[in-house]
Design a protein around this motif. Structure first.
Motif, PDB file in Angstrom:
ATOM      1  N   PRO B 126     -12.950  -5.056  -7.813  1.00  0.00           N
ATOM      2  CA  PRO B 126     -11.394  -5.134  -7.830  1.00  0.00           C
ATOM      3  C   PRO B 126     -10.866  -3.809  -8.316  1.00  0.00           C
ATOM      4  CG  PRO B 126     -12.114  -6.443  -9.340  1.00  0.00           C
ATOM      5  CD  PRO B 126     -13.320  -5.967  -8.806  1.00  0.00           C
ATOM      6  N   ALA B 127     -11.242  -2.877  -7.731  1.00  0.00           N
ATOM      7  CA  ALA B 127     -11.011  -1.422  -8.430  1.00  0.00           C
ATOM      8  C   ALA B 127      -9.339  -1.243  -8.211  1.00  0.00           C
ATOM      9  CB  ALA B 127     -11.726  -0.234  -7.813  1.00  0.00           C
ATOM     10  N   VAL B 128      -8.710  -0.431  -9.183  1.00  0.00           N
ATOM     11  CA  VAL B 128      -7.287   0.064  -9.212  1.00  0.00           C
ATOM     12  C   VAL B 128      -7.486   0.941  -8.221  1.00  0.00           C
ATOM     13  CG1 VAL B 128      -5.467   0.959 -10.204  1.00  0.00           C
ATOM     14  CG2 VAL B 128      -6.910  -0.691 -11.614  1.00  0.00           C
ATOM     15  N   SER B 129      -6.306   0.843  -7.027  1.00  0.00           N
ATOM     16  CA  SER B 129      -5.844   1.938  -6.005  1.00  0.00           C
ATOM     17  C   SER B 129      -4.867   2.714  -6.341  1.00  0.00           C
ATOM     18  CB  SER B 129      -5.949   1.176  -4.695  1.00  0.00           C
ATOM     19  OG  SER B 129      -4.745   0.150  -4.607  1.00  0.00           O
ATOM     20  N   HIS B 130      -4.891   3.967  -5.670  1.00  0.00           N
ATOM     21  CA  HIS B 130      -3.687   5.047  -5.822  1.00  0.00           C
ATOM     22  C   HIS B 130      -2.719   4.593  -4.610  1.00  0.00           C
ATOM     23  CE1 HIS B 130      -1.458   8.326  -6.143  1.00  0.00           C
ATOM     24  NE2 HIS B 130      -1.719   8.854  -5.009  1.00  0.00           N
ATOM     25  N   PHE B 131      -1.621   4.436  -5.058  1.00  0.00           N
ATOM     26  CA  PHE B 131      -0.345   4.061  -4.351  1.00  0.00           C
ATOM     27  C   PHE B 131       0.323   5.467  -3.625  1.00  0.00           C
ATOM     28  CE2 PHE B 131       3.776   2.856  -3.057  1.00  0.00           C
ATOM     29  CZ  PHE B 131       3.504   1.628  -2.157  1.00  0.00           C
ATOM     30  N   PRO B 132       0.054   5.950  -2.403  1.00  0.00           N
ATOM     31  CA  PRO B 132       0.477   7.095  -1.997  1.00  0.00           C
ATOM     32  C   PRO B 132       2.004   7.278  -1.707  1.00  0.00           C
ATOM     33  CG  PRO B 132      -1.341   6.325  -0.572  1.00  0.00           C
ATOM     34  CD  PRO B 132      -0.887   5.347  -1.456  1.00  0.00           C
ATOM     35  N   ALA B 133       2.346   8.563  -1.863  1.00  0.00           N
ATOM     36  CA  ALA B 133       3.927   8.783  -1.691  1.00  0.00           C
ATOM     37  C   ALA B 133       4.439   8.301  -0.363  1.00  0.00           C
ATOM     38  CB  ALA B 133       4.140   9.997  -1.854  1.00  0.00           C
ATOM     39  N   THR B 134       3.498   8.186   0.460  1.00  0.00           N
ATOM     40  CA  THR B 134       3.922   7.796   2.077  1.00  0.00           C
ATOM     41  C   THR B 134       4.129   6.391   2.110  1.00  0.00           C
ATOM     42  OG1 THR B 134       1.611   8.238   2.772  1.00  0.00           O
ATOM     43  CG2 THR B 134       3.304  10.094   3.115  1.00  0.00           C
ATOM     44  N   TYR B 135       3.627   5.650   1.191  1.00  0.00           N
ATOM     45  CA  TYR B 135       3.588   4.255   1.245  1.00  0.00           C
ATOM     46  C   TYR B 135       4.832   3.679   0.714  1.00  0.00           C
ATOM     47  CZ  TYR B 135      -1.036   3.402   3.129  1.00  0.00           C
ATOM     48  OH  TYR B 135      -2.256   3.414   3.818  1.00  0.00           O
ATOM     49  N   TYR B 136       5.713   4.466   0.329  1.00  0.00           N
ATOM     50  CA  TYR B 136       7.258   3.828  -0.132  1.00  0.00           C
ATOM     51  C   TYR B 136       8.007   3.718   1.201  1.00  0.00           C
ATOM     52  CZ  TYR B 136       5.896   5.001  -5.022  1.00  0.00           C
ATOM     53  OH  TYR B 136       5.646   5.168  -6.194  1.00  0.00           O
ATOM     54  N   ASN B 137       7.553   4.125   2.140  1.00  0.00           N
ATOM     55  CA  ASN B 137       8.145   3.705   3.573  1.00  0.00           C
ATOM     56  C   ASN B 137       8.419   2.315   3.710  1.00  0.00           C
ATOM     57  OD1 ASN B 137       8.575   3.995   6.421  1.00  0.00           O
ATOM     58  ND2 ASN B 137       8.991   6.009   6.158  1.00  0.00           N
ATOM     59  N   VAL B 138       9.667   1.840   4.255  1.00  0.00           N
ATOM     60  CA  VAL B 138      10.067   0.495   4.411  1.00  0.00           C
ATOM     61  C   VAL B 138       9.255  -0.124   5.805  1.00  0.00           C
ATOM     62  CG1 VAL B 138      12.133   0.394   3.162  1.00  0.00           C
ATOM     63  CG2 VAL B 138      12.224   1.146   5.770  1.00  0.00           C
ATOM     64  N   TRP B 139       8.961   0.878   6.646  1.00  0.00           N
ATOM     65  CA  TRP B 139       8.489   0.602   8.086  1.00  0.00           C
ATOM     66  C   TRP B 139       7.048  -0.142   7.504  1.00  0.00           C
ATOM     67  CZ3 TRP B 139      10.423  -0.162  12.541  1.00  0.00           C
ATOM     68  CH2 TRP B 139      11.783   0.486  12.773  1.00  0.00           C
ATOM     69  N   LYS B 140       6.453   0.528   6.523  1.00  0.00           N
ATOM     70  CA  LYS B 140       5.024  -0.112   6.172  1.00  0.00           C
ATOM     71  C   LYS B 140       5.237  -1.832   6.159  1.00  0.00           C
ATOM     72  CE  LYS B 140       4.785  -0.882   1.822  1.00  0.00           C
ATOM     73  NZ  LYS B 140       4.973  -0.459   0.509  1.00  0.00           N
ATOM     74  N   TRP B 141       6.314  -2.360   5.521  1.00  0.00           N
ATOM     75  CA  TRP B 141       6.343  -3.857   5.592  1.00  0.00           C
ATOM     76  C   TRP B 141       6.333  -4.519   7.024  1.00  0.00           C
ATOM     77  CZ3 TRP B 141       6.112  -6.546   1.257  1.00  0.00           C
ATOM     78  CH2 TRP B 141       6.203  -5.910   0.057  1.00  0.00           C
ATOM     79  N   SER B 142       7.064  -3.798   7.934  1.00  0.00           N
ATOM     80  CA  SER B 142       6.940  -4.505   9.286  1.00  0.00           C
ATOM     81  C   SER B 142       5.512  -4.297   9.895  1.00  0.00           C
ATOM     82  CB  SER B 142       8.185  -3.871  10.070  1.00  0.00           C
ATOM     83  OG  SER B 142       8.416  -2.493   9.862  1.00  0.00           O
ATOM     84  N   HIS B 143       5.049  -2.932   9.763  1.00  0.00           N
ATOM     85  CA  HIS B 143       3.815  -2.563  10.394  1.00  0.00           C
ATOM     86  C   HIS B 143       2.642  -3.552   9.869  1.00  0.00           C
ATOM     87  CE1 HIS B 143       0.811  -0.024  11.938  1.00  0.00           C
ATOM     88  NE2 HIS B 143       0.033   0.119  10.761  1.00  0.00           N
TER      89      HIS B 143
END
Lengths: 349, 282
Positions: B126-143
């Motif tokens: 259960p390693a900690v993952s890095h959250f990339p800058a491009t994942y702040y985008n709201v379209w991520k949720w719908s995708h």
């Protein structure tokens, strides 16, 4: 004429086109340079012809509004994507702090033959930028400040990552490509004084080789530069890349002579004098232009809504599990409804 | 194995609940109860549903605990992706299991497939993952959300496809004696496929908008995009094959399983095997 249309509208031809498109898509995986774009264009053209004929002749499509909308939008999507490729522009841009954008700064320009954008109207001036890094040098948010002329004043805008600068439909995206630029003044023994910047390789990606070379005007000798940076970078800790908090010693090498320059210092070289004025930064942008983007979005949304409408109507007309063909063990109240008529060859969904 | 982290006990408990649901579903189709009252009353089905819902609730806590621990949602590495897929597959399947009683015995096919994911997640750190800058985008949720519904609909279709294929055996006929005819199951399975096509299409559109914002292009035939497009195309081909030919139920089932296999590799294979850049991390 109509029989030709019927032949072209064949579902079996649709399947052939889809299989060919699948092959083309598989061949296009990761955009190999030796695969022609025709592996996609040909099956898409075949499918477009087949779909046009089907829309005209197939009552299963043209008499059901949802399916009609879906298939027309599918056709429009293919056409818009084609128009998009013919009118697009893709390029890279390296622009230094304080520099104004001009079209001749664009690098690696690839554009469609119908590209007629208003690139000359694009105007902005690059400002400072910061890039946040987590421990382990993992890149986080980029904040690149740009200044836009507006009513005789300059308006500041923060762009970065998924917040592009959009001007005249040209979209400027920050990239991982950015670095430092020593500002130099060359005072030749003969000729005019020149001030300019030398962009060093991307930082921190090429932290270990911040070097470049330049042959000054009026001189035949190439000057080699090496920038010894102090940016506070520590791989084990969180860090912010910010040229305003960075400094650098410029090592100048020419014809066996090696000199270290601090900001403001000069050195006498065989054909003139070189002064290290300042240390600034450059930002790399990806530039993208496609006038069909918004059309593509709305057409595809309309198409899927059409499919939903068709599906929803079908749900209301025919129950999901009809009793006429049931094995009769289910409770009767769950099985009410009439069976759906099936075609002589294929099966309805 | 590292020290236990906050989400692990909840994850194990959630998988345990799914396991109990699997056993109950298998017990429900067991030939020992042929002709028995238990078979027609479908009482065990309530317990199957209850344990799937319990599993979903426990996985919700597991995802929440991890979110709090690492500071972002389950978007990045395979461990958190599998965990969140176990959650969404369970949630959508529970809703369909509740609303469509006719498909309930197919849980004996669906739940073991979910257990493939469950077993897989247990082998991962259960390693900690890095959250990339491009994942702040709201379209991520719908995708991501649309993709989860798409995969769950496919999986439910696979359950029915499994029934169509297993019914070719004598044992399969006994197990699924309480289900409607092959024709009805086949039709239901393809309706789920069609619904899956709707959600898959929306997912691709949302992903393209996100890609345009994040990487400056809406489509670039990278490994994941190619794989996702082929999945969409396989689905469209499957639907058109069914419209063009009279397909025997077992062939129909095989096509659905083939489409699911493609989708499975798109979700759990391509992004983690390919060195190319569609993870948002670059």
């Amino acid at each position: 004429m109509f029989s030709w249309f019927r032949l072209l509208a064949s579902l079996k031809l649709t399947l052939v086109g889809m299989v060919l498109l699948g092959g083309g898509a598989a061949l296009s995986y990761n955009n190999p340079v030796d695969v022609s774009v025709w592996v996609l264009v040909l099956p898409l053209s075949l499918l477009a012809v087949n779909l046009t004929a089907a829309i005209i002749t197939n009552p299963r499509i043209n008499r059901q509004i949802g399916l009609l909308v879906f298939h027309v939008c599918l056709l429009a999507t293919v056409l818009l994507a084609g128009v998009g490729r013919m009118t697009h522009l893709d390029a890279h841009l390296e622009i230094t702090n304080g520099q104004g954008f001009t079209p001749d700064l664009l690098l690696d320009v690839r554009k469609g033959p119908w590209h007629t954008g208003s690139l000359k109207k694009v105007a902005f001036v690059q400002g400072d930028f910061t890039v946040d890094y987590s421990a382990g040098l993992k890149r986080n948010l980029t904040h690149s400040m740009v200044y836009l002329p507006e009513n005789g004043r300059m308006r500041e805008q923060d762009v970065g990552d998924d917040r592009p600068l959009v001007l005249e439909r040209y979209r400027f995206y920050t990239t991982h490509n950015k670095g430092f630029s020593p500002v130099l003044t060359w005072v030749p023994d003969q000729g005019a004084t020149v001030t300019g910047r030398i962009n060093m390789p991307s930082y921190p990606l090429f932290d270990y080789k911040q070097s470049n070379q330049w042959t000054p005007p009026g001189s035949r000798q190439e000057i080699k530069f090496w920038l010894q940076l102090n940016t506070g970078l520590s791989v084990g800790d969180a860090w912010v890349l910010d040229a305003r908090n960075s400094s650098g010693v410029l090592v100048v090498t020419i014809d066996g002579l090696r000199v270290e320059l601090e900001k403001g210092e000069s050195v006498r070289l065989p054909d003139g004098q070189l002064r290290y004025d300042d240390l600034t930064s450059w930002m790399g942008y990806r530039v993208f232009y496609d006038p069909t983007l918004q059309w593509l979005f709305w057409v595809t949304i309309a198409g899927v809504l059409g499919l939903m409408h068709f599906f929803w109507k079908k749900l209301n007309l025919v129950p999901w599990m009809d009793e006429a063909t049931s094995a009769s063990v289910l409770p009767a109240e769950k099985l009410a409804g009439a069976p759906e008529k099936q075609g002589s060859k294929g099966q309805a969904v | 194995m590292n020290d236990m982290v906050a989400e692990q006990p909840w994850l194990w408990a959630g998988l345990g609940a799914y396991f109990v649901a699997t056993l109950l579903a298998m017990w429900g189709v067991s030939p020992r109860h042929s002709g028995d009252d238990a078979e027609t009353s479908h009482r065990h089905q309530r317990w199957v549903l209850a344990f799937i819902v319990l599993g979903v609730l426990l996985l919700t806590v597991a995802i929440g605990a991890r979110w709090v621990r690492i500071g972002h949602g389950p978007w990045i590495n395979l461990f958190e992706l599998l965990m969140s897929q176990m959650w969404s597959l369970g949630l959508v399947f529970a809703a369909l299991y509740w609303r469509l009683p006719g498909l309930r015995p197919s849980a004996v096919v669906v739940l073991p497939v979910m257990w493939v994911l469950g077993s897989w997640v247990l082998t991962l750190e259960p390693a900690v993952s890095h959250f990339p800058a491009t994942y702040y985008n709201v379209w991520k949720w719908s995708h991501v959300g649309l993709g989860k519904i798409f995969l769950a609909l496919l999986l439910t279709g696979v359950g029915l496809a499994g029934v169509l294929i297993l019914r070719r055996t004598q044992r399969g006929q006994v197990w699924f004696r309480a289900m409607p005819s092959d024709a009805v199951i086949d039709k239901l399975a393809w309706r789920l496929m069609m619904l899956a096509l709707v959600f898959d299409s929306f997912m691709l559109i949302a992903g393209a908008v996100w890609a345009q914002d994040a990487w400056g292009r809406y489509w670039a035939w990278d490994s994941l995009e190619t794989s996702a497009f082929l999945t969409w195309l396989f689905l469209a081909i499957g639907l058109h094959v069914r419209l063009s030919y009279k397909v025997p139920p077992w062939v129909s089932g095989t096509i659905i399983i083939g489409i699911f296999a493609m989708a499975f590799s798109t979700y759990f294979g391509t992004p983690y095997l390919s060195p190319s850049a569609h993870k948002g991390v670059v």
